[in-house]
Scaffold this motif. Structure first.
Motif, short mmCIF file in Angstrom:
data_model
loop_
_atom_site.label_atom_id
_atom_site.label_comp_id
_atom_site.label_asym_id
_atom_site.label_seq_id
_atom_site.Cartn_x
_atom_site.Cartn_y
_atom_site.Cartn_z
N LEU A 127 35.35 39.32 44.81
CA LEU A 127 35.79 39.74 46.14
C LEU A 127 35.85 38.51 47.04
O LEU A 127 34.88 37.75 47.13
CB LEU A 127 34.83 40.77 46.72
CG LEU A 127 35.09 41.28 48.12
CD1 LEU A 127 36.41 42.04 48.18
CD2 LEU A 127 33.95 42.17 48.58
N SER A 142 40.60 41.36 46.29
CA SER A 142 39.67 41.80 45.26
C SER A 142 40.34 41.74 43.90
O SER A 142 41.41 42.29 43.70
CB SER A 142 39.13 43.20 45.55
OG SER A 142 40.16 44.10 45.84
N ASN A 181 32.57 47.61 51.99
CA ASN A 181 33.32 47.43 50.76
C ASN A 181 32.72 48.27 49.63
O ASN A 181 31.53 48.18 49.35
CB ASN A 181 33.32 45.95 50.36
CG ASN A 181 34.18 45.71 49.16
OD1 ASN A 181 33.75 45.90 48.03
ND2 ASN A 181 35.42 45.31 49.40
#
Length: 180
Positions: free
Chosen positions: A141, A154, A99
């Motif tokens: 997140l 997100s 991520n």
């Protein structure tokens, strides 16, 4: 004899009042505009969102994006992105490790919560733009796995994540995945 009947009615009246209050609280938390996105494979993502947000499919049932209306100022813009990824292509740990917010930001807090009946990781991140840019925003997140898919949600804001916390809870409390 009348006192016994009255004594029995009071707990019933209190119980009914509590049920009504709980129903109103649930309605307030999940009310709003409904959004539904259905992929070609029949998997449907649905949730409610509060006033001031607009959502659209980038890829139906796979990539959904939303933006809070009235956030023309790019430094305080609030955006949400929902992704669905086949779990057979990757793992939850790999999605987490890859991520970009986690890679470039600093994790401030990590908790768990239930979303649509499954446990989800909720990670608060101070997003960094790089050594020269400094902080450019905050991120919440959300990562979870359900029915052979991994979901990432997100929430990104140029301001404080606390400013949109009630909106985040509104969306997550009503988030639902349905298979045909």
């Amino acid at each position: 004899m009348d006192k016994k009947i009255t004594d029995k009615k009071i707990p019933i009246i209190i119980a009914i009042a509590v049920i009504i209050v709980l129903g109103l609280v649930f309605y307030i938390l999940t009310a709003g505009t409904a959004y539904t996105s259905k992929g070609e494979d029949g998997i449907e993502i649905s949730f409610n969102y509060p006033n001031g947000w607009a959502f659209q499919d980038r890829t139906p049932g796979v990539l959904i994006q939303g933006e809070k209306n009235g956030t023309d100022n790019s430094t305080n813009r609030s955006v949400v992105t929902i992704n669905r990824i086949a779990a057979n292509e990757t793992s939850l740990d790999q999605i987490r490790n890859d991520n970009p917010y986690i890679k470039t930001g600093s994790i401030v807090n990590e908790t768990n919560r239930t979303i649509d009946g499954v446990e989800a990781a909720v990670i608060d991140i101070d997003e960094m733009g790089g050594p020269d840019s400094g902080k450019i925003g905050e991120v919440k997140l959300v990562l979870f796995s359900k029915d052979d898919y991994i979901y990432t949600i997100s929430f990104v804001t140029g301001g404080s994540i606390k400013d949109i916390e009630s909106d985040i809870n509104h969306i997550l409390n009503s988030f639902h995945i349905n298979k045909d």
